[in-house]
Design a protein around this motif. Structure first.
Motif, short mmCIF file in Angstrom:
data_model
loop_
_atom_site.label_atom_id
_atom_site.label_comp_id
_atom_site.label_asym_id
_atom_site.label_seq_id
_atom_site.Cartn_x
_atom_site.Cartn_y
_atom_site.Cartn_z
N GLN A 73 -6.83 -6.56 2.67
CA GLN A 73 -6.91 -7.38 1.46
C GLN A 73 -8.09 -8.36 1.50
O GLN A 73 -8.62 -8.71 0.45
N ASP A 74 -8.46 -8.78 2.70
CA ASP A 74 -9.45 -9.86 2.82
C ASP A 74 -10.67 -9.40 3.61
O ASP A 74 -10.62 -8.43 4.37
N TRP A 77 -15.13 0.52 2.02
CA TRP A 77 -15.48 -0.42 0.96
C TRP A 77 -16.09 -1.70 1.52
O TRP A 77 -17.07 -2.23 0.97
N GLN A 78 -15.54 -2.21 2.61
CA GLN A 78 -16.13 -3.43 3.17
C GLN A 78 -17.52 -3.15 3.76
O GLN A 78 -18.40 -4.02 3.71
N THR A 80 -10.41 0.92 3.49
CA THR A 80 -10.77 -0.49 3.69
C THR A 80 -12.14 -0.63 4.35
O THR A 80 -13.01 -1.36 3.88
N ASP A 125 -8.82 -0.30 -4.74
CA ASP A 125 -7.58 0.00 -5.46
C ASP A 125 -7.71 1.30 -6.25
O ASP A 125 -6.77 2.11 -6.29
N TRP A 157 0.83 -1.20 0.00
CA TRP A 157 0.00 0.00 0.00
C TRP A 157 0.87 1.25 0.00
O TRP A 157 0.69 2.14 0.82
N HIS A 184 -15.64 -7.45 -6.98
CA HIS A 184 -15.04 -7.53 -5.65
C HIS A 184 -14.68 -6.12 -5.19
O HIS A 184 -14.21 -5.28 -5.95
N ARG A 189 -12.28 -5.01 -3.69
CA ARG A 189 -10.88 -4.61 -3.85
C ARG A 189 -10.64 -3.82 -5.12
O ARG A 189 -9.75 -2.98 -5.18
#
Length: 480
Positions: free
Chosen positions: A298-299, A387-388, A384, A369, A44, A363, A365
């Protein structure tokens, strides 16, 4: 006099800077240092928009230091190697920095602190970025929080008006013979042979501590009044827009809270103030989550989504989304605002994120990104979590209730179409009644906006139903 290195990172200010103040309190001559080592933040490393902001912020910090008799020493390369060189060149007895909370930075800083302390150097880190550091907030069972409301109930009573140290009026000069690069030597600006895509940013932003102070004052005098409701309308100046200044540490959250709480607000405005403070709370919560669950950059935070049926990314659809050519006006307006200014209104961020993750079922991500590269306030924790949250894979997730209808959102929060007309000018001649869903007015669209897509890249109703069907799987799985 003895010297102490003050390692600036994302604390690019002189007021309320604990690392700088600690060096001064110990009687040292502070040597302000910035070391450009983006690879140490992989995967990152700062995106393009962040780099453009950083260049100007470093220049502003150096100017502020020089006005007080000091200067910013800029180096590039391996952080530990450059620090060791500076220790040898200045005979520094101490090193101070303000903490970062991203996984890569924590690992790097821990390694540097342990290595230098073992050699007898005084190495101290400080909190300059958060109201409550992640390890200081726990549930009754001693666990980290996963839901915002109880987290904020824990943190909110801690907020109070605290003295915020002003920037020193004068600073002693560091050694004159120290090698230093210029901010322009760091490759932060777009290359000379490429279009200056950031040129439009600076009509909207003033990187640096002075720009942050001006925005905070303007917010307290203006948009704070009515903030709770007005912040949802993207065509209005109704938010603080402090996010990039907070990310780069040009203003501290403690200074913002103290400035807010120090005012005697009318009773009618107090709900607005509480709502603004809770938005700062979401920033804190995002850092809390990333610190305790570092894999979430990432997850998925929610393991129920490990086998979720994301669509195979279609490059054509992704590019239409990135460039604001989806055929859905509120989505296109947001993506164009982002490209032109390096920022996007928060309400619209949720709409464009929902469109990508629910209607296109890409997704999260892919969106994270793109935001990382194009936002001037690209913050790993906030990006993060945001978005999640929208994708339904993170904290506070209720995915069935978070498929935003871009048409309904435009009708409710941009009823006169001012926001859409500003950023999608080819639609300017359409009447208000046709602006949120122009494909339903084919003749008007063809006649008054021939350059705009005739229809959305996906059918909104069908894609919503497909998303609901896909999300029914994770909903029925037992929690991990």
């Amino acid at each position: 006099m003895s010297h102490a290195l003050v390692w600036f990172r994302r604390d690019l200010r002189l007021s309320d800077n604990p690392a700088l103040q600690a060096a001064l309190d110990a009687g040292h001559v502070p040597v302000p240092v910035y070391i450009h080592a983006p690879d140490e933040e992989a995967p990152w490393a700062p995106g393009a928009a962040s780099r453009a902001w950083l260049r100007r912020s470093l220049q502003a910090l150096d100017a502020d230091l020089r006005a007080r008799g000091s200067r910013l020493v800029i180096r590039r390369g391996d952080s530990l190697s450059e620090i060791e060189k500076l220790i040898a060149e200045t005979r520094a007895e101490a090193l101070h920095w303000n903490r970062l909370y991203e996984p890569a930075s924590i690992a790097r800083d821990t390694r540097i602190k342990q290595g230098l302390k073992s050699r007898g150097l005084v190495v101290e880190s400080h909190n300059a970025a958060l109201l409550a550091e992640p390890w200081t907030v726990q549930t009754g069972q001693g666990a980290p929080y996963r839901v915002f409301t109880p987290f904020w109930k824990n943190v909110r009573p801690r907020l109070s008006v605290l003295p915020v140290p002003a920037a020193p009026a004068r600073l002693p000069a560091p050694p004159v013979d120290l090698l230093s690069f210029d901010a322009d030597d760091l490759g932060l600006a777009p290359p000379a042979n490429e279009p200056r895509w950031d040129e439009g940013f600076w009509a909207h932003w003033q990187p640096g501590e002075a720009g942050a102070a001006e925005l905070l004052d303007a917010f307290l005098e203006g948009a704070a009044h009515g903030y709770k409701e007005q912040r949802n309308y993207p065509d209005r100046i109704a938010t603080s827009k402090l996010s990039p200044h907070l990310h780069f540490g040009e203003v501290s959250p403690r200074a913002v809270v103290s400035a807010v709480l120090a005012r005697d607000w009318p009773a009618a405005v107090k709900p607005d103030i509480e709502h603004f403070l809770s938005e700062l709370g979401w920033r804190e919560f995002s850092h809390h989550l990333l610190f305790h669950f570092p894999h979430t950059a990432q997850d998925n935070l929610n393991p129920r989504f490990e086998d979720f049926d994301w669509a195979d990314p279609d490059p054509r659809l992704l590019e239409a989304w990135r460039r604001g050519r989806t055929g859905v006006p509120i989505v296109d307006a947001g993506m164009r605002e982002l490209w032109a200014t390096g920022w996007m209104h928060n309400r619209v961020r949720m709409v464009v994120a929902s469109f990508l993750t629910k209607n296109l079922r890409c997704h999260w991500r892919h969106g994270a990104d793109w935001f990382w590269d194009t936002l001037v306030d690209a913050d790993l924790a906030n990006n993060t979590q945001g978005w999640q949250w929208t994708a339904g894979t993170g904290a506070d997730a209720a995915p069935y209730f978070r498929i935003f209808s871009p048409v309904a959102q435009a009708e409710k929060f941009d009823p006169a179409g001012k926001y859409v007309r500003r950023w999608v000018p080819e639609l300017a001649k359409l009447p208000d009644s046709a602006l949120s869903a122009p494909w339903e007015h084919a003749d008007l669209l063809a006649r008054l906006a021939p350059a705009y897509p005739r229809r959305p890249v996906v059918d909104l109703r069908a894609s919503r139903e497909a998303a609901l069907a896909a999300y029914s799987g994770p909903k029925t799985r037992p929690p991990a």
